[in-house]
Design a protein around this motif. Structure first.
Motif, mmCIF file in Angstrom:
data_model
loop_
_atom_site.group_PDB
_atom_site.id
_atom_site.type_symbol
_atom_site.label_atom_id
_atom_site.label_comp_id
_atom_site.label_asym_id
_atom_site.label_seq_id
_atom_site.Cartn_x
_atom_site.Cartn_y
_atom_site.Cartn_z
ATOM 1 N N GLY A 194 0.952 -0.562 24.073
ATOM 2 C CA GLY A 194 0.782 -1.810 23.323
ATOM 3 C C GLY A 194 -0.161 -1.679 22.144
ATOM 4 N N SER A 195 -0.575 -0.470 21.826
ATOM 5 C CA SER A 195 -1.578 -0.297 20.770
ATOM 6 C C SER A 195 -1.004 0.453 19.574
ATOM 7 N N GLY A 196 -1.750 0.479 18.480
ATOM 8 C CA GLY A 196 -1.251 1.060 17.246
ATOM 9 C C GLY A 196 -2.226 2.021 16.604
ATOM 10 N N GLY A 197 -3.134 1.485 15.822
ATOM 11 C CA GLY A 197 -4.062 2.301 15.055
ATOM 12 C C GLY A 197 -4.242 1.640 13.700
ATOM 13 N N MET A 198 -4.525 2.428 12.655
ATOM 14 C CA MET A 198 -4.723 1.864 11.328
ATOM 15 C C MET A 198 -4.270 2.892 10.287
ATOM 16 N N LEU A 199 -4.453 2.592 9.012
ATOM 17 C CA LEU A 199 -4.005 3.528 7.984
ATOM 18 C C LEU A 199 -4.911 3.465 6.769
ATOM 19 N N ILE A 200 -4.844 4.545 5.952
ATOM 20 C CA ILE A 200 -5.440 4.483 4.622
ATOM 21 C C ILE A 200 -4.360 4.770 3.584
ATOM 22 N N ILE B 264 0.856 -1.191 0.000
ATOM 23 C CA ILE B 264 0.000 0.000 0.000
ATOM 24 C C ILE B 264 0.895 1.245 0.000
ATOM 25 N N ARG B 265 0.566 2.248 -0.833
ATOM 26 C CA ARG B 265 1.168 3.579 -0.678
ATOM 27 C C ARG B 265 0.369 4.281 0.408
ATOM 28 N N VAL B 266 1.015 4.600 1.498
ATOM 29 C CA VAL B 266 0.293 5.153 2.652
ATOM 30 C C VAL B 266 -0.004 6.633 2.444
ATOM 31 N N GLU B 267 -1.211 7.028 2.820
ATOM 32 C CA GLU B 267 -1.585 8.447 2.769
ATOM 33 C C GLU B 267 -1.799 9.032 4.165
ATOM 34 N N ARG B 268 -2.276 8.186 5.086
ATOM 35 C CA ARG B 268 -2.653 8.731 6.391
ATOM 36 C C ARG B 268 -2.658 7.610 7.421
ATOM 37 N N LEU B 269 -2.071 7.891 8.597
ATOM 38 C CA LEU B 269 -2.181 6.976 9.732
ATOM 39 C C LEU B 269 -3.239 7.518 10.679
ATOM 40 N N ASN B 270 -3.920 6.622 11.361
ATOM 41 C CA ASN B 270 -4.846 7.046 12.406
ATOM 42 C C ASN B 270 -4.384 6.373 13.693
#
Lengths: 343, 343
Positions: free
Chosen positions: B83-89, B37-43
């Motif tokens: 211990g947590s992360g998030g997600m991405l688009i 994936i080409r990343v545009e945004r992390l949440n």
């Protein structure tokens, strides 16, 4: 009137429940709805004892000194690293006139609420304990609140045996409830030769489980569990190795488990348990070494549609069920007697 | 062949699953069953962002520097404290010929597995981010495994809105499933004005809940949630104060809740949630700040016969349900649009 959940004994920080408190007051006069116990023996939670023992390299005197320090500082036996405690047995010393608990002075009882919320004073410096086992002879006193849970010990069983059983009696009760929610489910118990694990296996069988597998880490435990006859299969695997664990469970059951019960008191078993469980299945985490984040994110990361339960130590009727299993199931009884004798 | 769960990208320690690893390899050539994936945004996960922001006293540059350091060191955005992360688009860049994922190059997608297990490289030093919000503009690449979960973003919704919704889409899905297991249950949602909380309230209503209460900590959130019309009652209470919380919930619902959903991203809400829940009820913990031991021992210490669920971020159909709620429920939509605009 004192608080039924013990708020009046919380010294620091004020306003939280006793389990969340740093420090309790075990010295205040007995409330109308409280019960005072003369303590005879503490049973440390397995994860707590293991952490202390490993920290001190097995030096029993150092373990004893730290347990005394914790109880002196906190007014309760609440391991600050593992967050866990254990339970105790003793004899009822004084009963407040308004207590709802079904006990009277002279009853030999076990507390079924954690030591992490039980006000406790040690008076003998734990002189009778070598710091090398979970069962700790102890002279002192403890306080029960109105909303505590306590069991009168059966006279026909060795009190040490009863204590070891009651310490983990939530595990067979919740396992039984979950197994009854499926039709002849396959059941995997990680740590099947241990206290909570062997009771969970016995409870699963009684509740109608189909094939069962007990997973153990070393050959000696495999042989003991196989001799006890509690599981359809007994397999060796490291529960911290997700891929190896899932392969072992799937091989033994002919597929992933419908119900997986985690009774291994070491960190890092969450992913293996999830990977070993079928879609639509349930994982019950009884180990106090469980990481909430590892479980939640692990299931998400594996796209695993499994129900994950925090092992609640309280289920109505749990003490009676566990004692009954030990009375009637000779396999469980033999495992417990050997463990108590070795302790 | 590469591992469907990504074992081949684990550098340290070898043999664990990617989420448990300290360090992943985001640079290895794309496997046959992988997707880049080409990343545009992390949440960023709310608990993670809060911890970083509080650690650095709100200094955005310092927060950005630490996020860059974590990703550089670990090959993934995995906050070592929470211990947590998030997600991405991002946009699908290359698709291995053997991937089972339903995507093609050019699709704008969101990853529905945590950043804690997603190999990630940042190429722009996060130059477009001020370190003051959870949504992080980012140029770089990320890798998906065969057993990842990914959603193609709906074209008619603002991608930032979709990302915010999909980040918490496990909450409404699991809430819906639990609510359907009762008959018109009363439902309490702690943190009801937040992302997961507002979706949980909307999902509960759609799944047949009876009375509902949203619990919030400050008047501004109370007013927003009341205006959104998602709950029968909205009350102010500190979820970390068990006695006050239980009183607020019981007052609003006319008794304890049948289902309590914990969506508050601060530690110490376990006891209040248990105390606010009826015997036979269920507590769902979605907050990554949940302590396993506090929940397990808290229920035992309160003799509370409640089922406690680890909030699994994966439930089949979760993305579709959450996006559908935001499309159709104007109250939820308004809350999310305001939040995205403020971010």
């Amino acid at each position: 009137m004192t608080s039924p959940v013990g708020l009046h004994r919380v010294l620091d920080p004020v306003g939280v429940l006793p389990q969340a408190a740093w420090r309790l007051d075990p010295y205040a006069p007995l409330g109308d709805d409280e019960v005072r116990i003369r303590v005879e023996r503490l049973n440390l939670d397995a994860a707590s004892f293991r952490q202390l023992s490993e920290k001190h390299g097995g030096d029993g005197a150092a373990v004893r000194a730290e347990v005394l320090e914790i109880i002196g500082d906190r007014g309760k036996m609440h391991n600050p690293v593992t967050g866990s405690g254990g339970m105790l047995i003793g004899v009822v010393d004084e009963v407040g006139p308004a207590t709802p608990l079904p006990v009277k002075p002279g009853d030999r009882v076990a507390t079924l609420v954690s030591l992490t919320l039980t006000p406790l004073v040690v008076e003998d410096g734990l002189a009778g304990w070598d710091g090398r086992g979970e069962q700790v002879p102890c002279t002192g006193h403890a306080i029960l609140f109105a909303r505590s849970v306590v069991a009168v010990l059966p006279e026909e069983l060795d009190p040490r045996l009863s204590l070891a059983v009651l310490d983990v009696c939530g595990a067979p009760a919740l396992t039984s409830r979950v197994v009854r929610g499926y039709r002849s489910p396959s059941v995997a118990v990680l740590g099947g030769a241990g206290k909570s694990g062997s009771l969970a296996l016995a409870a699963a069988r009684r509740a109608g489980a189909g094939r069962t597998v007990g997973v153990v880490p070393v050959p000696a435990e495999r042989d003991r569990l196989a001799a006890a006859g509690l599981a359809t299969e007994v397999v060796l695997a490291d529960a911290r190795d997700p891929v190896a664990l899932a392969a072992a469970v799937t091989g033994a059951l002919g597929g992933p488990a419908d119900v997986t019960v985690v009774c291994v008191d070491v960190p890092g078993c969450e992913h293996g348990a999830i990977l070993a469980t079928a879609d639509g299945g349930t994982v019950i985490f009884f180990s106090m070494a469980t990481s909430f984040a590892a479980a939640a994110l692990g299931a998400e990361g594996l796209a695993a549609d499994v129900t994950m339960l925090v092992g609640n130590g309280y289920v109505p009727g749990h003490a009676e069920l566990a004692l009954d299993l030990v009375r009637q199931d000779t396999g469980v009884r033999a495992l417990f007697e050997a463990r108590v004798a070795a302790d």
